[in-house]
Design a protein around this motif. Structure first.
Motif, PDB file in Angstrom:
ATOM      1  N   VAL A 227      -5.538  47.338 -38.675  1.00 24.71           N
ATOM      2  CA  VAL A 227      -6.730  47.775 -38.717  1.00 24.71           C
ATOM      3  C   VAL A 227      -7.762  46.581 -37.815  1.00 24.71           C
ATOM      4  O   VAL A 227      -8.488  47.007 -36.749  1.00 24.71           O
ATOM      5  N   PRO A 228      -7.885  45.226 -38.119  1.00 20.28           N
ATOM      6  CA  PRO A 228      -8.201  44.380 -37.191  1.00 20.28           C
ATOM      7  C   PRO A 228      -7.540  44.688 -35.618  1.00 20.28           C
ATOM      8  O   PRO A 228      -8.404  44.233 -34.767  1.00 20.28           O
ATOM      9  N   SER A 229      -6.467  45.181 -35.532  1.00 18.28           N
ATOM     10  CA  SER A 229      -5.814  45.542 -34.219  1.00 18.28           C
ATOM     11  C   SER A 229      -6.694  46.382 -33.572  1.00 18.28           C
ATOM     12  O   SER A 229      -7.080  46.179 -32.276  1.00 18.28           O
ATOM     13  N   ALA A 230      -7.277  47.518 -34.098  1.00 19.22           N
ATOM     14  CA  ALA A 230      -7.907  48.382 -33.687  1.00 19.22           C
ATOM     15  C   ALA A 230      -9.205  47.827 -33.188  1.00 19.22           C
ATOM     16  O   ALA A 230      -9.805  47.996 -32.079  1.00 19.22           O
ATOM     17  N   VAL A 231      -9.782  46.873 -34.069  1.00 20.41           N
ATOM     18  CA  VAL A 231     -10.915  46.240 -33.723  1.00 20.41           C
ATOM     19  C   VAL A 231     -11.096  45.347 -32.351  1.00 20.41           C
ATOM     20  O   VAL A 231     -11.669  45.362 -31.467  1.00 20.41           O
TER      21      VAL A 231
ATOM     22  N   ASP B 296     -29.019  48.893 -41.575  1.00 25.21           N
ATOM     23  CA  ASP B 296     -28.780  49.885 -40.323  1.00 25.21           C
ATOM     24  C   ASP B 296     -27.187  49.607 -39.557  1.00 25.21           C
ATOM     25  O   ASP B 296     -27.219  49.866 -38.359  1.00 25.21           O
ATOM     26  N   ILE B 297     -26.402  49.275 -40.238  1.00 25.47           N
ATOM     27  CA  ILE B 297     -25.321  49.155 -39.797  1.00 25.47           C
ATOM     28  C   ILE B 297     -24.173  50.316 -40.398  1.00 25.47           C
ATOM     29  O   ILE B 297     -24.024  50.711 -41.462  1.00 25.47           O
ATOM     30  N   PRO B 298     -23.530  50.925 -38.988  1.00 20.54           N
ATOM     31  CA  PRO B 298     -22.702  52.067 -39.361  1.00 20.54           C
ATOM     32  C   PRO B 298     -21.626  51.552 -40.258  1.00 20.54           C
ATOM     33  O   PRO B 298     -20.874  50.546 -40.040  1.00 20.54           O
ATOM     34  N   VAL B 299     -21.016  52.618 -41.060  1.00 20.11           N
ATOM     35  CA  VAL B 299     -19.879  52.192 -42.039  1.00 20.11           C
ATOM     36  C   VAL B 299     -18.765  53.223 -41.511  1.00 20.11           C
ATOM     37  O   VAL B 299     -18.900  54.544 -41.464  1.00 20.11           O
ATOM     38  N   VAL B 300     -17.490  52.809 -41.206  1.00 26.32           N
ATOM     39  CA  VAL B 300     -16.274  53.621 -40.902  1.00 26.32           C
ATOM     40  C   VAL B 300     -15.447  53.164 -42.130  1.00 26.32           C
ATOM     41  O   VAL B 300     -15.014  52.279 -42.464  1.00 26.32           O
ATOM     42  N   GLU B 301     -14.943  54.501 -42.608  1.00 27.13           N
ATOM     43  CA  GLU B 301     -14.001  54.320 -43.786  1.00 27.13           C
ATOM     44  C   GLU B 301     -12.504  54.623 -43.139  1.00 27.13           C
ATOM     45  O   GLU B 301     -12.332  55.603 -42.706  1.00 27.13           O
ATOM     46  N   ASP B 302     -11.865  53.585 -43.494  1.00 30.88           N
ATOM     47  CA  ASP B 302     -10.486  53.648 -43.093  1.00 30.88           C
ATOM     48  C   ASP B 302      -9.899  54.307 -44.474  1.00 30.88           C
ATOM     49  O   ASP B 302      -9.434  53.534 -45.544  1.00 30.88           O
ATOM     50  N   ALA B 303      -9.746  55.651 -44.598  1.00 29.72           N
ATOM     51  CA  ALA B 303      -9.264  56.255 -45.632  1.00 29.72           C
ATOM     52  C   ALA B 303      -7.774  56.654 -45.386  1.00 29.72           C
ATOM     53  O   ALA B 303      -7.023  57.697 -45.867  1.00 29.72           O
ATOM     54  N   ALA B 304      -7.037  55.972 -44.580  1.00 26.18           N
ATOM     55  CA  ALA B 304      -5.594  56.446 -44.238  1.00 26.18           C
ATOM     56  C   ALA B 304      -4.947  56.854 -45.452  1.00 26.18           C
ATOM     57  O   ALA B 304      -4.096  57.555 -45.491  1.00 26.18           O
TER      58      ALA B 304
ATOM     59  N   SER C 186       3.541  63.934 -40.955  1.00 26.89           N
ATOM     60  CA  SER C 186       4.209  64.261 -39.819  1.00 26.89           C
ATOM     61  C   SER C 186       4.701  63.213 -39.040  1.00 26.89           C
ATOM     62  O   SER C 186       4.830  63.499 -37.867  1.00 26.89           O
ATOM     63  N   GLY C 187       5.051  62.340 -39.567  1.00 25.00           N
ATOM     64  CA  GLY C 187       5.834  61.094 -38.944  1.00 25.00           C
ATOM     65  C   GLY C 187       4.857  60.182 -38.502  1.00 25.00           C
ATOM     66  O   GLY C 187       4.689  58.974 -38.759  1.00 25.00           O
ATOM     67  N   GLU C 188       3.932  60.735 -37.617  1.00 25.59           N
ATOM     68  CA  GLU C 188       2.827  60.124 -37.003  1.00 25.59           C
ATOM     69  C   GLU C 188       1.857  61.060 -36.816  1.00 25.59           C
ATOM     70  O   GLU C 188       1.764  62.428 -36.700  1.00 25.59           O
ATOM     71  N   GLY C 189       0.426  60.615 -37.064  1.00 21.67           N
ATOM     72  CA  GLY C 189      -0.729  61.302 -36.750  1.00 21.67           C
ATOM     73  C   GLY C 189      -1.948  60.725 -37.345  1.00 21.67           C
ATOM     74  O   GLY C 189      -1.725  60.094 -38.428  1.00 21.67           O
ATOM     75  N   GLY C 190      -2.970  61.251 -37.098  1.00 26.50           N
ATOM     76  CA  GLY C 190      -4.241  60.835 -37.907  1.00 26.50           C
ATOM     77  C   GLY C 190      -5.375  62.023 -37.584  1.00 26.50           C
ATOM     78  O   GLY C 190      -5.357  62.767 -36.762  1.00 26.50           O
ATOM     79  N   MET C 191      -6.496  61.612 -38.277  1.00 30.67           N
ATOM     80  CA  MET C 191      -7.604  62.425 -38.192  1.00 30.67           C
ATOM     81  C   MET C 191      -8.926  61.683 -38.436  1.00 30.67           C
ATOM     82  O   MET C 191      -8.853  60.837 -39.051  1.00 30.67           O
ATOM     83  N   LEU C 192      -9.844  62.121 -37.570  1.00 30.23           N
ATOM     84  CA  LEU C 192     -11.212  61.512 -37.686  1.00 30.23           C
ATOM     85  C   LEU C 192     -12.218  62.376 -37.969  1.00 30.23           C
ATOM     86  O   LEU C 192     -12.175  63.704 -37.465  1.00 30.23           O
TER      87      LEU C 192
ATOM     88  N   ALA D  70      -7.694  56.624 -34.772  1.00 32.75           N
ATOM     89  CA  ALA D  70      -8.883  57.335 -35.075  1.00 32.75           C
ATOM     90  C   ALA D  70      -9.988  55.970 -35.477  1.00 32.75           C
ATOM     91  O   ALA D  70     -11.234  56.121 -34.973  1.00 32.75           O
ATOM     92  N   LEU D  71      -9.387  54.834 -35.913  1.00 30.88           N
ATOM     93  CA  LEU D  71     -10.285  53.822 -36.091  1.00 30.88           C
ATOM     94  C   LEU D  71     -10.940  53.217 -34.745  1.00 30.88           C
ATOM     95  O   LEU D  71     -11.874  52.784 -34.720  1.00 30.88           O
ATOM     96  N   PHE D  72      -9.724  53.055 -33.848  1.00 28.05           N
ATOM     97  CA  PHE D  72     -10.290  52.506 -32.647  1.00 28.05           C
ATOM     98  C   PHE D  72     -11.193  53.441 -31.841  1.00 28.05           C
ATOM     99  O   PHE D  72     -12.322  53.091 -31.362  1.00 28.05           O
ATOM    100  N   LEU D  73     -11.085  54.787 -31.974  1.00 29.99           N
ATOM    101  CA  LEU D  73     -12.103  55.762 -31.415  1.00 29.99           C
ATOM    102  C   LEU D  73     -13.567  55.687 -31.969  1.00 29.99           C
ATOM    103  O   LEU D  73     -14.498  56.002 -31.261  1.00 29.99           O
TER     104      LEU D  73
END
Ligand SMILES: *Cc1c(COP(=O)(O)O)cnc(C)c1O
Length: 406
Positions: free
Chosen positions: A92-96, A152-160, A191-197, A66-69
């Motif tokens: 997280v830095p890996s997704a970047v 005007d910088i977009p903010v992504v929340e890593d709310a994992a 669910s073992g693995e999974g995520g949501m954006l 989700a962070l990567f996307l």
């Protein structure tokens, strides 16, 4: 005194999941896009959007996906600088890096939250920000959103690890332009693995939907929150048709069928997790060698683990404390002391020009981490608190025979 409980066992999956899993096993209908409508993944998306109060939700294979996307959906130029806290999980830095962007790290204070002055000083030249609410500790979102809005910088929340947390009553993950959640087994939904954006932005979610693997016209099966007009979404998806690469980061129906009945458990898990945390924090906070940093005033937390700082202990005493706690049945992680810890920024050696962050490093050397799941009873929490206090006292209070020896 009762023995501390196992804190690593997950909660059982609600019985209600069983019939749907049985149906999926019988039909083999595991791919989210096979059914004409109402596939478990689609239903999970609309229910999650409803629960969070956002227009759109996209289920994916992990929070990291989700962070990567998110970064890809923001259409950042190659080499864009993405600011994130120096205390987060290596994924997280890996997704970047995956998104062809450059991670820029900022300092995190003794309260596990972003050091706002340091954050501000590193903002010039930054193209996007990821706020990791690490272990569910919310950084000052008022200050962060104001600083980013000005530029005007977009903010992504890593709310994992923050599902159920609120800030001024607003759900964490809905404050930034995009919020990302995890369904890995140590998170509130499992669910073992999974995520949501999640987002309210039709164009962003359309880009993320296509890149997540909605090839050809699979995107027609995506819906906004129930009752929401889908014209914006359809227009955006038609606009991006055939123009984006596919990364295939979809969630399977089986994972969605396991998460869906857990949504109703969220309020109970949040309530009991907070009760357990606050009870245990108050007990161990009485020790002169333990400080449990408080929450920020606008924040209502949803913890399933406990973090605290050791004060007045050196490295050897901190290690001795870990051993003494383990002997009492409580496993304590000190983020900076274990070899190759994925939450210690100096181990993210895939980042070029890895900075030194002295404040974050000092925090990581004394910050302790214990799991404290919602399913524990207060008696379990008392046993854990007693073990932690007993362990630090054993290390810091010389025993009488030791004091008179030699
Ligand atoms: C668990 C976690 C992640 C990674 O989530 P996955 O779903 O395992 O990719 C990222 N950030 C934080 C803060 C986490 O706690």
């Amino acid at each position: 005194m009762s023995l501390p409980p196992s804190v690593y066992d997950a909660e059982p999956i609600p019985e209600a999941a069983r019939a749907e899993i049985e149906r999926l096993l019988t039909t083999g209908d595991l791919f989210r896009y096979t059914a004409a409508q109402d596939a478990p993944v689609t239903l999970l998306e609309t229910e999650f959007a409803q629960m969070m109060g956002t227009k759109y939700a996209l289920a994916v294979s992990s929070c990291s996906a989700a962070l990567f996307l998110s970064l890809k959906a923001l259409d950042l130029p190659r080499g864009a600088r993405v600011l994130l806290p120096g205390f987060t999980f290596a994924a997280v830095p890996s997704a970047v890096v995956h998104a062809d962007c450059r991670p820029v790290l900022c300092e995190v204070g003794e309260d596990y939250r972003i050091d706002i002055a340091d954050f501000e000083s590193r903002l010039p030249g930054v193209d996007a920000v990821i706020i990791s609410h690490m272990r569910g500790h919310t950084s000052d979102m008022d200050a962060i959103m104001a600083l980013c809005a000005d530029r005007d910088i977009p903010v992504v929340e890593d709310a994992a690890h923050s599902l159920g947390t609120t800030w001024h009553g607003q759900n964490i993950g809905t404050i930034g332009r995009i919020g990302c959640f995890s369904f890995q087994s140590y998170k509130l939904l499992n669910s073992g693995e999974g995520g949501m954006l999640i987002t309210d932005d039709a164009d962003l979610v359309a880009r993320a939907i296509i890149m997540s693997g909605a090839y050809e016209h699979m995107w027609k099966k995506h819906k906004p929150r129930h009752g929401e007009n889908s014209n914006d979404l359809t227009e955006a998806l038609e606009r991006w048709q055939n123009r984006l690469p596919l990364y295939n980061l979809r969630l399977s129906n089986l994972a969605a069928a396991i998460v869906r009945p857990q949504l109703a458990e969220v309020p109970r898990r949040v309530r009991d997790g907070r009760r357990n945390h606050d009870h245990t924090a108050a007990a161990i906070g009485a020790s002169p060698w333990i400080v449990v940093p408080g929450k920020l005033p606008p924040e209502e937390r949803a913890p399933d683990s406990l973090q605290f700082n050791l004060v007045g202990l050196d490295d050897a005493q901190t290690r001795a404390f870990q051993t003494a706690a383990a002997e009492r049945g409580v496993k304590v992680q000190v983020f900076g002391l274990s070899t190759d810890n994925a939450r210690a920024f100096w181990n993210w050696q895939f980042i070029p020009d890895l900075p030194d962050l002295p404040r974050t490093r000092a925090m990581l050397m004394r910050a302790c981490d214990c799991r404290l799941p919602a399913r524990l009873t207060l008696a379990d929490c008392d046993a854990i608190a007693a073990a932690l206090i007993g362990a630090v006292e054993e290390v810091m209070t010389p025993a009488p025979q030791a004091a008179t020896a030699g």
